[in-house]
Write a protein that holds these residues in place. Structure first.
Motif, PDB file in Angstrom:
ATOM      1  N   ARG A 217      56.705   0.518  68.639  1.00 37.14           N
ATOM      2  CA  ARG A 217      55.352  -0.042  68.579  1.00 37.14           C
ATOM      3  C   ARG A 217      54.967  -0.552  67.196  1.00 37.14           C
ATOM      4  O   ARG A 217      53.887  -1.094  67.017  1.00 37.14           O
ATOM      5  CB  ARG A 217      54.338   1.002  69.063  1.00 37.14           C
ATOM      6  N   GLY A 218      55.808  -0.292  66.204  1.00 38.13           N
ATOM      7  CA  GLY A 218      55.523  -0.807  64.868  1.00 38.13           C
ATOM      8  C   GLY A 218      54.499  -0.007  64.091  1.00 38.13           C
ATOM      9  O   GLY A 218      54.037  -0.446  63.038  1.00 38.13           O
ATOM     10  N   ILE A 219      54.124   1.142  64.630  1.00 36.64           N
ATOM     11  CA  ILE A 219      53.135   1.974  63.922  1.00 36.64           C
ATOM     12  C   ILE A 219      53.733   3.356  63.655  1.00 36.64           C
ATOM     13  O   ILE A 219      54.737   3.738  64.244  1.00 36.64           O
ATOM     14  CB  ILE A 219      51.826   2.136  64.730  1.00 36.64           C
ATOM     15  N   GLY A 220      53.070   4.096  62.761  1.00 28.44           N
ATOM     16  CA  GLY A 220      53.577   5.414  62.397  1.00 28.44           C
ATOM     17  C   GLY A 220      52.785   6.541  63.051  1.00 28.44           C
ATOM     18  O   GLY A 220      51.795   6.309  63.750  1.00 28.44           O
ATOM     19  N   PHE A 221      53.226   7.773  62.792  1.00 32.12           N
ATOM     20  CA  PHE A 221      52.592   8.955  63.388  1.00 32.12           C
ATOM     21  C   PHE A 221      51.127   9.096  62.972  1.00 32.12           C
ATOM     22  O   PHE A 221      50.300   9.577  63.750  1.00 32.12           O
ATOM     23  CB  PHE A 221      53.366  10.224  63.003  1.00 32.12           C
ATOM     24  N   ALA A 222      50.798   8.681  61.737  1.00 31.88           N
ATOM     25  CA  ALA A 222      49.419   8.851  61.272  1.00 31.88           C
ATOM     26  C   ALA A 222      48.478   7.967  62.092  1.00 31.88           C
ATOM     27  O   ALA A 222      47.389   8.390  62.478  1.00 31.88           O
ATOM     28  CB  ALA A 222      49.312   8.507  59.791  1.00 31.88           C
TER      29      ALA A 222
END
Ligand code: J2J
Length: 521
Positions: A23-28
């Motif tokens: 998805r191109g996003i991180g855990f935060a």
């Protein structure tokens, strides 16, 4: 960080992004979404009480700012060694927010392992549980480490959140997992936000969990299994609740399961046996438990069959590795599959091959070496340019070192192991690592560490040593020597045997197969 690990080839990465699994996003960023959606719903519980989703997001952001104020920067590495408590989860998400990369050290690690992680990664921080042992490790490290403190103290730090840099994206490193290993030094596994997030999302789907799931984290939380299969991160990714168990004993865990209404947990086979025995002898079963995941080592079919009648829940076998690939028996699998196989890959994007010694595919039903690649299986170890061509095929498959066979139903059965490793109740010991230390002892000329069968742990480790000329060391001295070197207790050989010489193969390598046969006689 580029250059330090092997990225996925661009064509594969594009395919994973276009199909939406990366998805191109991180855990935060994911935690912020979860906080908006689940607000006050409990995310994590430990002895000090519940922490809701919004509170977890707020706290981890404050801690991220606190770590930044104490000199940590995005891209820094932090060796984190923690107990199973909510502070660990807060700290993990704080690191994810700031872009600090945790090394998932285990509570059992001592000077040798921790020292190596600090040196090899050039870590900026060592965050530990704060017992005497850990303080000694912290004091003994020769490296300049910017921040050395306890996890609890780090998780209490705070700073101005406005000053935080933007959160990491999907392609950034999320954490460094530990490999079971089969070489002289431990290998670190670089997992990106994209790949690790996908692995927990697909695990959540396979395990059919949702925001009513209450998961007990009984195994050491940093281990890949309870962290991600679906574990802590998978359960949080669907709005469920994670209960942190301070220890895995039946006494502690059965009480916690009843108190919190736990629906799912994960254990290694040795622990499953201990729980089965406790449930039988005390006539007690965890009433709310629906699924017991068992993995990390081969589960006996006979023990698998006892889970439903004795514990009153379904058994799910999980065969995975911190390098990536995880196989699960599905929850609707017939007993023949759930009891006798180790399941099938989690994702339709997983690619596996079963090959002979020359990398040629073996026919279905035959046993061979398992190779794996896919959207959450790494393409190389961290800073391991020399070892990577041995551990991965030229076309990017990870050589798991496991021998498997595919059944008619398409499930895998683990039939053995080609790697030089001992699986001691789920704890992995790289034989060459211990052998090297043994050979460093002045009274030892040569040594081989092998697995011997054990009714409880599955395997135990045995060091077979050749004494140096005119020396007569005892097993006790050898074990003490290893302890003094600061080796994690689980790596210290359970048995030490002395022989006049070690059998060799035609090419001069120690013949461990023969050694095992000789020893069993
Ligand atoms: C036989 N051997 C198994 C199983 C792992 C989920 C579950 C486990 C791990 C893990 C993990 C086995 N039967 N059911 O990371 O996410 C052995 C194999 C494998 C090695 C990997 C996860 N499950 N094994 O155990 O990195 O030999 O991961 O290659 O610690 O454990 O060890 P590790």
């Amino acid at each position: 960080m580029t250059g330090e690990f092997t990225p996925w080839p661009e064509a594969d990465a594009r395919r994973y992004r276009e199909s939406g699994i990366w998805r191109g996003i991180g855990f935060a960023t994911v935690l912020s979404e979860l906080a908006r959606r689940y607000g006050e719903h409990t995310a994590v519980v430990d002895a000090r009480g519940p922490v809701g989703y919004a509170a977890l997001a707020r706290r981890s952001e404050r801690v991220a700012a606190g770590l930044a104020a104490r000199g940590l920067r995005p891209g820094d590495i932090a060796v984190v060694q923690a107990r199973n408590d909510a502070d660990y989860v807060v700290l993990l998400f704080a690191a994810f927010r700031l872009g600090v990369i945790p090394v998932c050290a285990l509570p059992a690690h001592r000077e040798r392992e921790i020292g190596y992680f600090l040196d090899h990664t050039g870590a900026a921080a060592y965050l530990h549980p704060g017992e005497d042992d850990h303080r000694r490790i912290a004091a003994s490290t020769a490296r300049e480490v910017r921040l050395v403190t306890t996890v609890a103290e780090a998780a209490a730090s705070s700073g101005p959140v406005d000053a935080l840099p933007p959160p990491p994206g999907g392609g950034d490193l999320a954490l460094l997992q530990l490999s079971g290993g089969s070489t002289g030094v431990p290998k670190l596994i670089p997992r990106t936000h994209d790949d690790y997030l996908y692995s927990v999302r697909v695990a959540a789907e396979v395990c059919e969990i949702d925001d009513r799931t209450v998961y007990l984290c009984a195994l050491p939380a940093a281990h890949n299994f309870p962290l991600s299969s679906p574990g802590i991160l998978g359960v949080l990714s669907v709005g469920g609740t994670v209960v942190m168990a301070p220890d895995p004993s039946p006494d502690t865990c059965f009480d916690l399961m009843d108190d919190a209404g736990v629906t799912m947990t994960a254990v290694v086979p040795a622990l499953a046996q201990a729980w089965l025995t406790a449930a039988r002898t005390r006539g007690r079963r965890p009433g709310s438990l629906r699924v017991l995941q068992v993995g990390g080592a081969r589960l006996d079919a006979a023990h698998a069959a006892q889970v439903a009648p004795v514990l009153g829940c379904r058994v799910q076998q999980v065969f995975g590795m911190a390098e990536g690939l995880v196989c699960y028996t599905r929850l609707d699998a017939p007993d023949a599959v759930a009891h006798h196989t180790q399941g099938r890959p989690a994702s339709p994007y997983d690619e596996i091959r079963i090959v002979d010694d020359r990398d040629r595919d073996v026919p279905d039903g035959h046993s061979g070496h398992l190779l794996a690649r896919g959207p959450y299986t790494v393409r190389g170890y961290f800073r391991a340019a020399a070892h990577n061509p041995v551990a991965f095929t030229p076309d990017g498959y990870y050589r798991t070192g496991d021998l498997v066979r595919r059944t008619e139903t398409g499930d895998l059965v683990v039939t053995g192991r080609a790697k030089d490793q001992i699986n001691r109740g789920g704890e992995k010991i790289a034989a060459p690592e211990v052998e090297e230390l043994l050979r460093g002892h002045p009274d030892i000329h040569d040594a081989a560490v092998i697995a011997v069968p054990d009714p409880v742990l599955g395997e135990r480790s045995c060091a077979v040593c050749v004494a140096a000329p005119d020396r007569d060391p005892t097993g006790k001295q050898i074990r003490r020597h290893l302890r003094e070197l600061g080796v994690a207790a689980y790596k210290i050989p359970d048995l030490v045997r002395f022989v006049p010489h070690l059998p060799r193969t035609a090419v001069g390598k120690i013949d461990k197969k023969r050694l095992k046969e000789d020893l069993s006689r």
